[in-house]
Design a protein around this motif. Structure first.
Motif, PDB file in Angstrom:
ATOM      1  N   ALA A   1      36.716  48.704  37.722  1.00  0.00           N
ATOM      2  CA  ALA A   1      37.544  49.916  37.746  1.00  0.00           C
ATOM      3  C   ALA A   1      38.185  50.063  39.115  1.00  0.00           C
ATOM      4  CB  ALA A   1      36.696  51.142  37.424  1.00  0.00           C
ATOM      5  N   GLY A   2      39.287  50.810  39.135  1.00  0.00           N
ATOM      6  CA  GLY A   2      40.022  50.988  40.385  1.00  0.00           C
ATOM      7  C   GLY A   2      39.914  52.369  40.975  1.00  0.00           C
ATOM      8  N   ASN A   3      39.134  53.255  40.344  1.00  0.00           N
ATOM      9  CA  ASN A   3      38.945  54.599  40.898  1.00  0.00           C
ATOM     10  C   ASN A   3      37.600  55.169  40.449  1.00  0.00           C
ATOM     11  OD1 ASN A   3      39.281  56.116  38.307  1.00  0.00           O
ATOM     12  ND2 ASN A   3      41.386  55.349  38.432  1.00  0.00           N
ATOM     13  N   GLU A   4      37.212  56.253  41.079  1.00  0.00           N
ATOM     14  CA  GLU A   4      35.889  56.851  40.832  1.00  0.00           C
ATOM     15  C   GLU A   4      35.713  57.283  39.382  1.00  0.00           C
ATOM     16  OE1 GLU A   4      32.133  58.084  41.419  1.00  0.00           O
ATOM     17  OE2 GLU A   4      33.254  57.500  43.205  1.00  0.00           O
ATOM     18  N   GLU A   5      36.742  57.889  38.808  1.00  0.00           N
ATOM     19  CA  GLU A   5      36.622  58.412  37.446  1.00  0.00           C
ATOM     20  C   GLU A   5      36.343  57.300  36.441  1.00  0.00           C
ATOM     21  OE1 GLU A   5      39.148  61.089  34.196  1.00  0.00           O
ATOM     22  OE2 GLU A   5      40.079  60.501  36.095  1.00  0.00           O
ATOM     23  N   LEU A   6      37.096  56.213  36.525  1.00  0.00           N
ATOM     24  CA  LEU A   6      36.886  55.113  35.592  1.00  0.00           C
ATOM     25  C   LEU A   6      35.611  54.347  35.901  1.00  0.00           C
ATOM     26  CD1 LEU A   6      40.510  53.767  35.039  1.00  0.00           C
ATOM     27  CD2 LEU A   6      39.055  55.012  33.428  1.00  0.00           C
TER      28      LEU A   6
ATOM     29  N   VAL B   1      32.778  49.815  46.694  1.00  0.00           N
ATOM     30  CA  VAL B   1      33.938  49.062  47.164  1.00  0.00           C
ATOM     31  C   VAL B   1      33.772  48.651  48.627  1.00  0.00           C
ATOM     32  CG1 VAL B   1      36.407  49.191  47.665  1.00  0.00           C
ATOM     33  CG2 VAL B   1      35.535  50.043  45.478  1.00  0.00           C
ATOM     34  N   ARG B   2      33.288  49.564  49.451  1.00  0.00           N
ATOM     35  CA  ARG B   2      33.057  49.214  50.864  1.00  0.00           C
ATOM     36  C   ARG B   2      32.080  48.060  50.988  1.00  0.00           C
ATOM     37  NH1 ARG B   2      32.808  54.844  51.770  1.00  0.00           N
ATOM     38  NH2 ARG B   2      30.539  54.696  51.948  1.00  0.00           N
ATOM     39  N   GLY B   3      31.074  48.038  50.114  1.00  0.00           N
ATOM     40  CA  GLY B   3      30.110  46.943  50.124  1.00  0.00           C
ATOM     41  C   GLY B   3      30.755  45.612  49.787  1.00  0.00           C
ATOM     42  N   LEU B   4      31.631  45.605  48.795  1.00  0.00           N
ATOM     43  CA  LEU B   4      32.338  44.377  48.431  1.00  0.00           C
ATOM     44  C   LEU B   4      33.210  43.875  49.570  1.00  0.00           C
ATOM     45  CD1 LEU B   4      33.445  45.222  44.766  1.00  0.00           C
ATOM     46  CD2 LEU B   4      31.915  43.361  45.426  1.00  0.00           C
TER      47      LEU B   4
ATOM     48  N   VAL C   1      45.161  48.432  36.115  1.00  0.00           N
ATOM     49  CA  VAL C   1      45.033  47.092  36.699  1.00  0.00           C
ATOM     50  C   VAL C   1      45.651  47.050  38.096  1.00  0.00           C
ATOM     51  CG1 VAL C   1      45.738  44.671  36.461  1.00  0.00           C
ATOM     52  CG2 VAL C   1      44.890  45.930  34.469  1.00  0.00           C
ATOM     53  N   ARG C   2      46.715  47.801  38.306  1.00  0.00           N
ATOM     54  CA  ARG C   2      47.326  47.844  39.644  1.00  0.00           C
ATOM     55  C   ARG C   2      46.370  48.459  40.666  1.00  0.00           C
ATOM     56  NH1 ARG C   2      53.337  49.563  37.521  1.00  0.00           N
ATOM     57  NH2 ARG C   2      54.180  47.434  37.352  1.00  0.00           N
ATOM     58  N   GLU C   3      45.611  49.453  40.251  1.00  0.00           N
ATOM     59  CA  GLU C   3      44.617  50.042  41.161  1.00  0.00           C
ATOM     60  C   GLU C   3      43.545  49.016  41.520  1.00  0.00           C
ATOM     61  OE1 GLU C   3      44.111  54.735  40.793  1.00  0.00           O
ATOM     62  OE2 GLU C   3      43.432  53.702  38.984  1.00  0.00           O
ATOM     63  N   ILE C   4      43.109  48.262  40.525  1.00  0.00           N
ATOM     64  CA  ILE C   4      42.125  47.218  40.787  1.00  0.00           C
ATOM     65  C   ILE C   4      42.716  46.156  41.711  1.00  0.00           C
ATOM     66  CG2 ILE C   4      40.762  45.368  39.738  1.00  0.00           C
ATOM     67  CD1 ILE C   4      40.519  47.144  37.226  1.00  0.00           C
ATOM     68  N   ASP C   5      43.960  45.789  41.452  1.00  0.00           N
ATOM     69  CA  ASP C   5      44.625  44.768  42.254  1.00  0.00           C
ATOM     70  C   ASP C   5      44.712  45.175  43.726  1.00  0.00           C
ATOM     71  OD1 ASP C   5      46.229  42.312  42.577  1.00  0.00           O
ATOM     72  OD2 ASP C   5      47.864  43.708  42.969  1.00  0.00           O
ATOM     73  N   ALA C   6      44.967  46.466  43.973  1.00  0.00           N
ATOM     74  CA  ALA C   6      45.041  46.945  45.359  1.00  0.00           C
ATOM     75  C   ALA C   6      43.710  46.741  46.071  1.00  0.00           C
ATOM     76  CB  ALA C   6      45.438  48.416  45.378  1.00  0.00           C
ATOM     77  N   LEU C   7      42.612  46.900  45.344  1.00  0.00           N
ATOM     78  CA  LEU C   7      41.290  46.697  45.942  1.00  0.00           C
ATOM     79  C   LEU C   7      40.993  45.211  46.130  1.00  0.00           C
ATOM     80  CD1 LEU C   7      39.291  49.375  43.928  1.00  0.00           C
ATOM     81  CD2 LEU C   7      40.133  49.545  46.270  1.00  0.00           C
TER      82      LEU C   7
ATOM     83  N   ASN D   1      43.061  43.012  46.952  1.00  0.00           N
ATOM     84  CA  ASN D   1      43.761  42.606  48.164  1.00  0.00           C
ATOM     85  C   ASN D   1      43.052  43.038  49.440  1.00  0.00           C
ATOM     86  OD1 ASN D   1      45.958  41.218  46.996  1.00  0.00           O
ATOM     87  ND2 ASN D   1      46.964  43.151  46.491  1.00  0.00           N
ATOM     88  N   LYS D   2      42.070  43.926  49.295  1.00  0.00           N
ATOM     89  CA  LYS D   2      41.228  44.293  50.433  1.00  0.00           C
ATOM     90  C   LYS D   2      39.950  43.455  50.461  1.00  0.00           C
ATOM     91  CE  LYS D   2      42.821  49.119  50.571  1.00  0.00           C
ATOM     92  NZ  LYS D   2      42.414  50.546  50.452  1.00  0.00           N
ATOM     93  N   ILE D   3      39.445  43.131  49.289  1.00  0.00           N
ATOM     94  CA  ILE D   3      38.217  42.326  49.200  1.00  0.00           C
ATOM     95  C   ILE D   3      38.500  40.865  49.546  1.00  0.00           C
ATOM     96  CG2 ILE D   3      36.386  41.548  47.632  1.00  0.00           C
ATOM     97  CD1 ILE D   3      36.968  44.199  46.028  1.00  0.00           C
ATOM     98  N   LEU D   4      39.645  40.363  49.108  1.00  0.00           N
ATOM     99  CA  LEU D   4      40.102  38.996  49.377  1.00  0.00           C
ATOM    100  C   LEU D   4      39.104  37.929  48.913  1.00  0.00           C
ATOM    101  CD1 LEU D   4      41.673  39.487  52.927  1.00  0.00           C
ATOM    102  CD2 LEU D   4      42.855  39.370  50.711  1.00  0.00           C
ATOM    103  N   PRO D   5      38.749  37.941  47.620  1.00  0.00           N
ATOM    104  CA  PRO D   5      37.896  36.868  47.098  1.00  0.00           C
ATOM    105  C   PRO D   5      38.667  35.561  47.013  1.00  0.00           C
ATOM    106  CG  PRO D   5      38.725  38.184  45.301  1.00  0.00           C
ATOM    107  CD  PRO D   5      39.207  38.850  46.568  1.00  0.00           C
ATOM    108  N   GLU D   6      37.934  34.462  46.908  1.00  0.00           N
ATOM    109  CA  GLU D   6      38.604  33.167  46.732  1.00  0.00           C
ATOM    110  C   GLU D   6      39.287  33.098  45.371  1.00  0.00           C
ATOM    111  OE1 GLU D   6      36.788  29.006  45.738  1.00  0.00           O
ATOM    112  OE2 GLU D   6      36.843  29.192  47.930  1.00  0.00           O
ATOM    113  N   LYS D   7      38.672  33.737  44.386  1.00  0.00           N
ATOM    114  CA  LYS D   7      39.171  33.647  43.021  1.00  0.00           C
ATOM    115  C   LYS D   7      38.894  34.965  42.306  1.00  0.00           C
ATOM    116  CE  LYS D   7      38.059  29.842  40.938  1.00  0.00           C
ATOM    117  NZ  LYS D   7      37.289  28.805  40.182  1.00  0.00           N
ATOM    118  N   VAL D   8      39.811  35.343  41.399  1.00  0.00           N
ATOM    119  CA  VAL D   8      39.581  36.475  40.503  1.00  0.00           C
ATOM    120  C   VAL D   8      39.486  35.940  39.085  1.00  0.00           C
ATOM    121  CG1 VAL D   8      40.491  38.631  39.545  1.00  0.00           C
ATOM    122  CG2 VAL D   8      40.763  38.136  41.986  1.00  0.00           C
TER     123      VAL D   8
END
Length: 228
Positions: A136-141, A158-161, A189-195, A197-204
């Motif tokens: 999810a990309g926000n607290e409610e979801l 999210v901070r942990g990730l 999905v755009r909200e998730i995508d914004a996160l 881009n902060k987490i920067l995993p090798e792969k999604v």
């Protein structure tokens, strides 16, 4: 003679992500920090953030030694199972001992909810791959889909990730599971995508519901919407 049944190991099983995967289960069934609507294992019966040795480290290592000595063929040893594996207080010791036993790479599949804890981050540093989730990309979801323990907020998770991704030297494959009509729509999905881009995993790894879910309203996103 029938094959021996191990208490804490399963497989190897075919995995879409990891090839042939030997599973290691560190907690009793449905001991978890979440109670996700899409979980194939059913309702969480022990929703907790208490980290302890839920199963014997000695027993786990003994089973692993026996399985490996028999010449098991697998691509990864996956620490996952029927709950949240980072709830096991000695997961770091288990990973380290496992690395001494074999050269087979170790993957940890986690919902990522406890990665904000320094002791959990430290425990996972010897893993070869860590596969956390972000649904999810926000607290409610987050509350609606994952139904976390009351001690875990969306921002904390999210901070942990983000923090873990800055410290872990191996690859992080972030799993995003979308639910039709809930998170499987473009704005969500755009909200998730914004996160991401902060987490920067090798792969999604973008997934949707593929097995019977705990809640019957947790349905798969159709293939056309997934491509979009």
């Amino acid at each position: 003679m029938s094959a021996k049944v191990f208490k804490h190991l399963y497989g190897p099983v075919p995995s879409r992500r990891l090839g042939r995967s030997l599973g290691v289960d560190l907690v009793p069934l449905k001991t978890c920090t979440y109670d996700c609507i899409y979980c194939q294992l059913g309702k969480t019966t022990n929703k907790t953030t208490a980290r302890q040795d839920y199963v014997s480290v000695k027993d786990i290592l003994s089973e692993l030694k026996e399985k490996l000595s028999a010449g098991v063929s697998c691509d990864y040893i996956s620490i996952a199972g029927s709950g949240e594996p980072t709830l096991h207080a000695s997961i770091g010791e288990i990973i380290s001992k496992l690395k001494e036993m074999t050269n087979i790479p170790v993957a940890v599949l986690t919902n990522g909810s406890l990665l904000y804890l320094p002791e959990v981050q430290k425990a996972l540093m010897n893993a070869d791959i860590v596969i956390p989730s972000l649904d999810a990309g926000n607290e409610e979801l987050f509350q609606y889909v994952n139904r976390p323990h009351e001690d875990i907020s969306f921002n904390t998770m999210v901070r942990g990730l983000i923090d873990f991704s800055r410290h872990f030297t191996g690859p992080i494959w972030l799993e995003v599971l979308l639910v039709s009509g809930i998170t499987g729509m473009i704005p969500e999905v755009r909200e998730i995508d914004a996160l991401v881009n902060k987490i920067l995993p090798e792969k999604v790894q973008l997934n949707t519901v593929s097995r019977p879910a705990y809640e019957d309203f947790a349905c798969a996103v159709n293939s056309e919407q997934m491509k979009k």
